[in-house]
Design a protein around this motif. Structure first.
Motif, PDB file in Angstrom:
ATOM      1  N   MET A  27       0.821  -1.215   0.000  1.00 14.66           N
ATOM      2  CA  MET A  27       0.000   0.000   0.000  1.00 14.66           C
ATOM      3  C   MET A  27       0.856   1.266   0.000  1.00 14.66           C
ATOM      4  O   MET A  27       0.376   2.335  -0.368  1.00 14.66           O
ATOM      5  N   LEU A  28       2.100   1.132   0.391  1.00 14.03           N
ATOM      6  CA  LEU A  28       2.982   2.292   0.440  1.00 14.03           C
ATOM      7  C   LEU A  28       3.108   2.956  -0.932  1.00 14.03           C
ATOM      8  O   LEU A  28       3.302   4.175  -1.029  1.00 14.03           O
ATOM      9  N   LEU A  29       2.965   2.169  -1.992  1.00 11.14           N
ATOM     10  CA  LEU A  29       3.025   2.720  -3.351  1.00 11.14           C
ATOM     11  C   LEU A  29       1.950   3.785  -3.562  1.00 11.14           C
ATOM     12  O   LEU A  29       2.174   4.752  -4.294  1.00 11.14           O
ATOM     13  N   ARG A  30       0.799   3.641  -2.939  1.00 10.80           N
ATOM     14  CA  ARG A  30      -0.287   4.621  -3.068  1.00 10.80           C
ATOM     15  C   ARG A  30       0.130   6.010  -2.589  1.00 10.80           C
ATOM     16  O   ARG A  30      -0.464   7.007  -2.972  1.00 10.80           O
ATOM     17  N   TYR A  31       1.110   6.032  -1.713  1.00 14.40           N
ATOM     18  CA  TYR A  31       1.550   7.289  -1.112  1.00 14.40           C
ATOM     19  C   TYR A  31       2.864   7.791  -1.704  1.00 14.40           C
ATOM     20  O   TYR A  31       3.529   8.642  -1.123  1.00 14.40           O
ATOM     21  N   GLY A  32       3.222   7.253  -2.885  1.00  7.49           N
ATOM     22  CA  GLY A  32       4.395   7.735  -3.602  1.00  7.49           C
ATOM     23  C   GLY A  32       5.718   7.225  -3.068  1.00  7.49           C
ATOM     24  O   GLY A  32       6.764   7.805  -3.352  1.00  7.49           O
ATOM     25  N   CYS A  33       5.675   6.134  -2.301  1.00  3.61           N
ATOM     26  CA  CYS A  33       6.896   5.607  -1.677  1.00  3.61           C
ATOM     27  C   CYS A  33       7.082   4.131  -2.013  1.00  3.61           C
ATOM     28  O   CYS A  33       6.119   3.419  -2.291  1.00  3.61           O
ATOM     29  N   GLY A  34       8.328   3.691  -1.963  1.00  2.00           N
ATOM     30  CA  GLY A  34       8.654   2.301  -2.199  1.00  2.00           C
ATOM     31  C   GLY A  34       9.632   1.788  -1.160  1.00  2.00           C
ATOM     32  O   GLY A  34      10.137   2.554  -0.327  1.00  2.00           O
ATOM     33  N   LEU A  35       9.909   0.493  -1.245  1.00  5.09           N
ATOM     34  CA  LEU A  35      10.794  -0.185  -0.293  1.00  5.09           C
ATOM     35  C   LEU A  35      11.749  -1.118  -1.011  1.00  5.09           C
ATOM     36  O   LEU A  35      11.362  -1.814  -1.954  1.00  5.09           O
ATOM     37  N   THR A  36      12.980  -1.138  -0.536  1.00  6.66           N
ATOM     38  CA  THR A  36      13.986  -2.054  -1.049  1.00  6.66           C
ATOM     39  C   THR A  36      15.054  -2.235   0.018  1.00  6.66           C
ATOM     40  O   THR A  36      14.975  -1.649   1.091  1.00  6.66           O
ATOM     41  N   ALA A  37      16.021  -3.059  -0.286  1.00  7.40           N
ATOM     42  CA  ALA A  37      17.159  -3.277   0.613  1.00  7.40           C
ATOM     43  C   ALA A  37      18.437  -3.187  -0.204  1.00  7.40           C
ATOM     44  O   ALA A  37      18.468  -3.577  -1.370  1.00  7.40           O
ATOM     45  N   ALA A  38      19.482  -2.670   0.404  1.00  6.50           N
ATOM     46  CA  ALA A  38      20.765  -2.545  -0.279  1.00  6.50           C
ATOM     47  C   ALA A  38      21.355  -3.918  -0.604  1.00  6.50           C
ATOM     48  O   ALA A  38      21.926  -4.127  -1.666  1.00  6.50           O
ATOM     49  N   VAL A  39      21.226  -4.848   0.324  1.00  8.70           N
ATOM     50  CA  VAL A  39      21.721  -6.211   0.161  1.00  8.70           C
ATOM     51  C   VAL A  39      20.532  -7.149   0.338  1.00  8.70           C
ATOM     52  O   VAL A  39      19.746  -6.982   1.278  1.00  8.70           O
ATOM     53  N   GLY A  40      20.407  -8.117  -0.538  1.00  7.05           N
ATOM     54  CA  GLY A  40      19.251  -9.002  -0.498  1.00  7.05           C
ATOM     55  C   GLY A  40      19.299 -10.107   0.546  1.00  7.05           C
ATOM     56  O   GLY A  40      18.259 -10.633   0.930  1.00  7.05           O
ATOM     57  N   ARG A  41      20.489 -10.453   1.030  1.00  8.09           N
ATOM     58  CA  ARG A  41      20.597 -11.599   1.940  1.00  8.09           C
ATOM     59  C   ARG A  41      20.042 -11.262   3.322  1.00  8.09           C
ATOM     60  O   ARG A  41      20.501 -10.338   3.975  1.00  8.09           O
ATOM     61  N   PRO A  42      19.058 -12.031   3.789  1.00 10.08           N
ATOM     62  CA  PRO A  42      18.501 -11.805   5.116  1.00 10.08           C
ATOM     63  C   PRO A  42      19.451 -12.255   6.221  1.00 10.08           C
ATOM     64  O   PRO A  42      20.172 -13.246   6.075  1.00 10.08           O
ATOM     65  N   THR A  43      19.438 -11.511   7.312  1.00  9.15           N
ATOM     66  CA  THR A  43      20.202 -11.866   8.515  1.00  9.15           C
ATOM     67  C   THR A  43      19.399 -11.445   9.739  1.00  9.15           C
ATOM     68  O   THR A  43      18.480 -10.625   9.639  1.00  9.15           O
ATOM     69  N   ALA A  44      19.764 -11.978  10.881  1.00  5.82           N
ATOM     70  CA  ALA A  44      19.121 -11.572  12.131  1.00  5.82           C
ATOM     71  C   ALA A  44      19.507 -10.139  12.481  1.00  5.82           C
ATOM     72  O   ALA A  44      18.692  -9.383  13.005  1.00  5.82           O
ATOM     73  N   ARG A  45      20.737  -9.762  12.195  1.00  5.81           N
ATOM     74  CA  ARG A  45      21.240  -8.412  12.485  1.00  5.81           C
ATOM     75  C   ARG A  45      22.072  -7.943  11.298  1.00  5.81           C
ATOM     76  O   ARG A  45      22.787  -8.724  10.690  1.00  5.81           O
ATOM     77  N   ALA A  46      21.996  -6.662  11.005  1.00  2.00           N
ATOM     78  CA  ALA A  46      22.738  -6.111   9.868  1.00  2.00           C
ATOM     79  C   ALA A  46      24.242  -6.267  10.038  1.00  2.00           C
ATOM     80  O   ALA A  46      24.976  -6.374   9.047  1.00  2.00           O
ATOM     81  N   ASP A  47      24.735  -6.315  11.280  1.00  2.00           N
ATOM     82  CA  ASP A  47      26.176  -6.449  11.477  1.00  2.00           C
ATOM     83  C   ASP A  47      26.695  -7.842  11.104  1.00  2.00           C
ATOM     84  O   ASP A  47      27.887  -8.097  11.157  1.00  2.00           O
ATOM     85  N   GLU A  48      25.791  -8.744  10.678  1.00  2.00           N
ATOM     86  CA  GLU A  48      26.205 -10.051  10.174  1.00  2.00           C
ATOM     87  C   GLU A  48      26.646  -9.985   8.707  1.00  2.00           C
ATOM     88  O   GLU A  48      27.179 -10.954   8.178  1.00  2.00           O
ATOM     89  N   LEU A  49      26.421  -8.856   8.067  1.00  2.00           N
ATOM     90  CA  LEU A  49      26.895  -8.653   6.700  1.00  2.00           C
ATOM     91  C   LEU A  49      28.334  -8.169   6.744  1.00  2.00           C
ATOM     92  O   LEU A  49      28.691  -7.360   7.597  1.00  2.00           O
ATOM     93  N   SER A  50      29.128  -8.623   5.800  1.00  2.05           N
ATOM     94  CA  SER A  50      30.497  -8.100   5.724  1.00  2.05           C
ATOM     95  C   SER A  50      30.472  -6.788   4.939  1.00  2.05           C
ATOM     96  O   SER A  50      29.592  -6.553   4.110  1.00  2.05           O
TER      97      SER A  50
END
Length: 189
Positions: free
Chosen positions: A69-92
């Motif tokens: 529904m966020l698209l209705r309000y002129g906004c979108g969502l994405t992620a810089a890195v696609g790999r899911p983790t429990a915490r962002a500090d798990e990414l190198s």
């Protein structure tokens, strides 16, 4: 709620994008719960949806199940890195840098006015800059203006709810002030 299996946690999270959005919010990477449910910012402690509403982006608090529904309000969502983790500090750091070219092409393809990085980590690694400040940046990314916002994760307790809302409201005012002015001019006799 059912437990998240390891196979579910590696399937990623679909973008919510279309061409010409005012603002694309960019998380560092999906959390495990978000990846398992297929909905952005689905973690129990994440304040994203509440902050967006309180800052003015949405007329009501959306639930992660209604993230499209966020698209209705002129906004979108994405992620810089696609790999899911429990915490962002798990990414190198190299994993984030390696994602930069593909991510920049995605932004170029969808041509939003602003790309709002949630936290400094991704934009710092992707741009190679160590001096990232909150708010509007001087350099564009993928042709979009860059805004850096505090991460609304429940793990980020450096920022109170009020501080998050204030930071996000600054972007809302910048992103939608021109849109509202253009509408006013178009409807004036």
């Amino acid at each position: 709620m059912k437990p998240i299996s390891s196979s579910e946690s590696h399937r990623g999270l679909p973008d919510i994008l279309e061409a010409g959005l005012s603002t694309v919010f960019c998380g560092i990477n999906p959390g495990l719960r978000a990846a398992a449910t297929g909905h952005h910012f689905a973690g129990r402690g994440n304040r994203f949806w509440r902050v967006l509403h309180l800052a003015g982006f949405t007329p009501e608090v959306l639930s992660p199940d209604n993230d499209r529904m966020l698209l209705r309000y002129g906004c979108g969502l994405t992620a810089a890195v696609g790999r899911p983790t429990a915490r962002a500090d798990e990414l190198s750091r190299s994993e984030i840098r390696e994602a930069a070219a593909g991510f920049e092409k995605k932004i170029e393809r969808h041509v939003p006015r602003y790309v709002a990085f949630l936290g400094k980590l991704a934009i710092a690694q992707m741009s190679g800059s160590r001096d990232i400040q909150w708010g509007l940046q001087t350099a564009a990314f993928g042709g979009a203006l860059v805004w850096v916002l505090p991460n609304p994760s429940g793990l980020n307790r450096t920022f109170s709810l009020d501080a998050l809302v204030d930071a996000y409201r600054e972007l809302y005012v910048a992103a939608f002030r021109e849109t509202e002015a253009a509408r006013s001019c178009a409807t004036s006799p």
